[in-house]
Write an enzyme that holds these catalytic residues in place. Structure first.
Site, PDB file in Angstrom:
ATOM      1  N   ARG A 248       6.398  -9.299  16.189  1.00  0.00           N
ATOM      2  CA  ARG A 248       6.859  -7.966  15.796  1.00  0.00           C
ATOM      3  C   ARG A 248       5.801  -6.905  16.099  1.00  0.00           C
ATOM      4  O   ARG A 248       4.609  -7.124  15.851  1.00  0.00           O
ATOM      5  CB  ARG A 248       7.190  -7.954  14.295  1.00  0.00           C
TER       6      ARG A 248
ATOM      7  N   ASP B  85       0.697   5.046   2.032  1.00  0.00           N
ATOM      8  CA  ASP B  85      -0.046   5.716   3.103  1.00  0.00           C
ATOM      9  C   ASP B  85      -0.779   6.899   2.479  1.00  0.00           C
ATOM     10  O   ASP B  85      -0.293   7.516   1.521  1.00  0.00           O
ATOM     11  CB  ASP B  85       0.915   6.174   4.207  1.00  0.00           C
TER      12      ASP B  85
ATOM     13  N   HIS C 247       0.839  -1.213   0.000  1.00  0.00           N
ATOM     14  CA  HIS C 247       0.000   0.000   0.000  1.00  0.00           C
ATOM     15  C   HIS C 247       0.864   1.249   0.000  1.00  0.00           C
ATOM     16  O   HIS C 247       2.073   1.176   0.241  1.00  0.00           O
ATOM     17  CB  HIS C 247      -0.914   0.023   1.235  1.00  0.00           C
TER      18      HIS C 247
ATOM     19  N   HIS D 157       4.769   0.179   0.038  1.00  0.00           N
ATOM     20  CA  HIS D 157       5.457  -0.638   1.043  1.00  0.00           C
ATOM     21  C   HIS D 157       4.530  -1.700   1.613  1.00  0.00           C
ATOM     22  O   HIS D 157       3.319  -1.667   1.392  1.00  0.00           O
ATOM     23  CB  HIS D 157       6.034   0.260   2.150  1.00  0.00           C
TER      24      HIS D 157
END
Ligand SMILES: C=C1C[C@]23C[C@@]1(O)CC[C@H]2[C@@]12CCC[C@@](C)(C(=O)O1)[C@H]2[C@@H]3C(=O)O
Ligand SMILES: O=C(O)CCC(=O)C(=O)O
Ligand SMILES: [Fe+2]
Length: 342
Positions: free
Chosen positions: A291, A226, A224, A281
């Site tokens: 994580r 941002d 995607h 990203h």
């Protein structure tokens, strides 16, 4: 991969994450088609080189380096940013405290179908036909209402930490936007539109990617860009962020101790008249570690308009209200930017 319009498909399924606590094995719903091996090879081979610049904000050439990085990659890392290390660590530990709650407890603050804040799968979920190995918690301003539900007697520590972090992020966004926009020679009015103000939009997103039994077939957060102007991401010491570089494929952004990743969003891409790419990203997961990442998104007032800066003679995008762009994005996720080109 088939993509869908959110309106066609939004169900509770796209908001409620799988119960990672009690999951046994690796469900088909989370198994993504195998990725292109040739792209992965480049990425693994070059894992150690640092393609994305790590910029020392205290250095005299920081502004030039930031400008170059925005123009070339749309992403860079910053160190010496002034955000206290202890606060960064506290945000991480409070995030871990939240995600360690049972699924039943977390679902007490599940994001509603029309809502933006609370616990749940990422907002982009309906645009993919596979589920992500992810759960998130979205904060806009105060998180006290949700935190009181989660910890009726111990909510203050969480809220104070998130408030202090959002204040630090606002300050850092201000400094970064001055450095990014001054070289574009934008007007004072445009600068005031972009930098943090009482009516600008900000979102703090806590991302959780539990350790995964089959990481090669899972995706933490799918590909995607941002949507807002600028994002500041803390990878909290565990790699997983990858950016897509034309001609090279997916490249890992190595986590650097004490550094934040800063990336250009759609609105800055439009405002810079495409001079700065909105970096594509994704986040990948791993088998051994749970994580956590913490992303802060900053954007101009929802009621304002976005357009290329008046400094550009030939605007490549239409002018439109910011909130219209955001609603377009969440109807046509992948086409939103091309739909506003002139
Ligand atoms: C203002 C926003 C940015 C965001 C969508 C949102 O309304 C609130 C959550 C944000 C987030 C966080 C995870 C990744 C992302 C793509 C998503 O699905 O929700 C971003 C959104 C965005 O930048 O479009
Ligand atoms: O977790 C990551 O590394 C990426 C998170 C991200 O892209 C986001 O929150 O928008
Ligand atoms: Fe992102």
């Amino acid at each position: 991969m088939t993509t869908f319009s959110k309106n066609d498909l939004l169900t509770d399924d796209h908001i409620t994450p799988i119960d990672f606590e009690s999951i046994d094995g690796f469900p088909e719903s989370h198994s993504w088609p195998q990725f292109d091996e040739s792209l992965n090879k480049i990425q693994t081979h070059d894992l150690k080189d640092s393609l994305i610049p790590v910029i020392d904000l205290a250095s005299p050439n920081a502004k030039t380096l930031i400008s170059q990085a925005c123009g070339t990659w749309g992403v860079f890392q910053v160190v010496n940013h002034g955000v206290p290390f202890e606060l960064v660590k506290k945000v991480e530990s409070e995030s871990r405290r939240l995600f360690a709650l049972t699924t039943q407890e977390k679902c007490k603050v599940l994001r509603s179908v029309d809502g933006a804040t609370g616990y749940g799968s990422p907002k982009l979920s309906p645009f993919f036909d596979k589920r992500m190995w992810h759960e998130g918690f979205t904060i806009m301003g105060s998180c006290v209402d949700d935190a009181k539900v989660l910890w009726p007697h111990e909510y203050q520590r969480f809220c104070d930490t998130m408030d202090a972090y959002q204040n630090q992020m606002k300050q850092l966004i201000h400094n970064l936007l001055l450095m990014i926009l001054e070289p574009l020679d934008v007007t004072q009015e445009e600068m005031n539109w972009a930098i943090p103000a009482h009516d600008s939009q900000s979102v703090l997103q806590l991302n959780s990617y539990p350790s995964c039994p089959n990481p090669s077939q899972a995706v933490g957060l799918a590909s995607h860009t941002d949507s807002l102007l600028l994002t500041i991401l803390n990878q909290c010491g565990i790699d997983g962020l990858e950016i897509f570089v034309e001609g090279l494929g997916w490249r890992r952004v190595q986590s650097v101790e004490g550094a934040f990743v800063v990336n250009v969003g759609d609105l800055l891409h439009i405002f810079s008249n495409a001079r700065f790419p909105a970096v594509t990203h994704r986040a990948m997961v791993n088998q051994s570690e749970h994580r956590i990442s913490v992303a802060y998104f900053h954007g101009p007032p929802a009621e304002s308009r976005v357009a290329p800066s008046s400094k550009f003679q030939k605007p490549g995008f239409k002018s439109l209200p910011v909130k219209e762009y955001l609603s377009l994005k969440y109807k046509h996720f992948f086409e939103a930017l091309s739909l506003v080109r002139t």
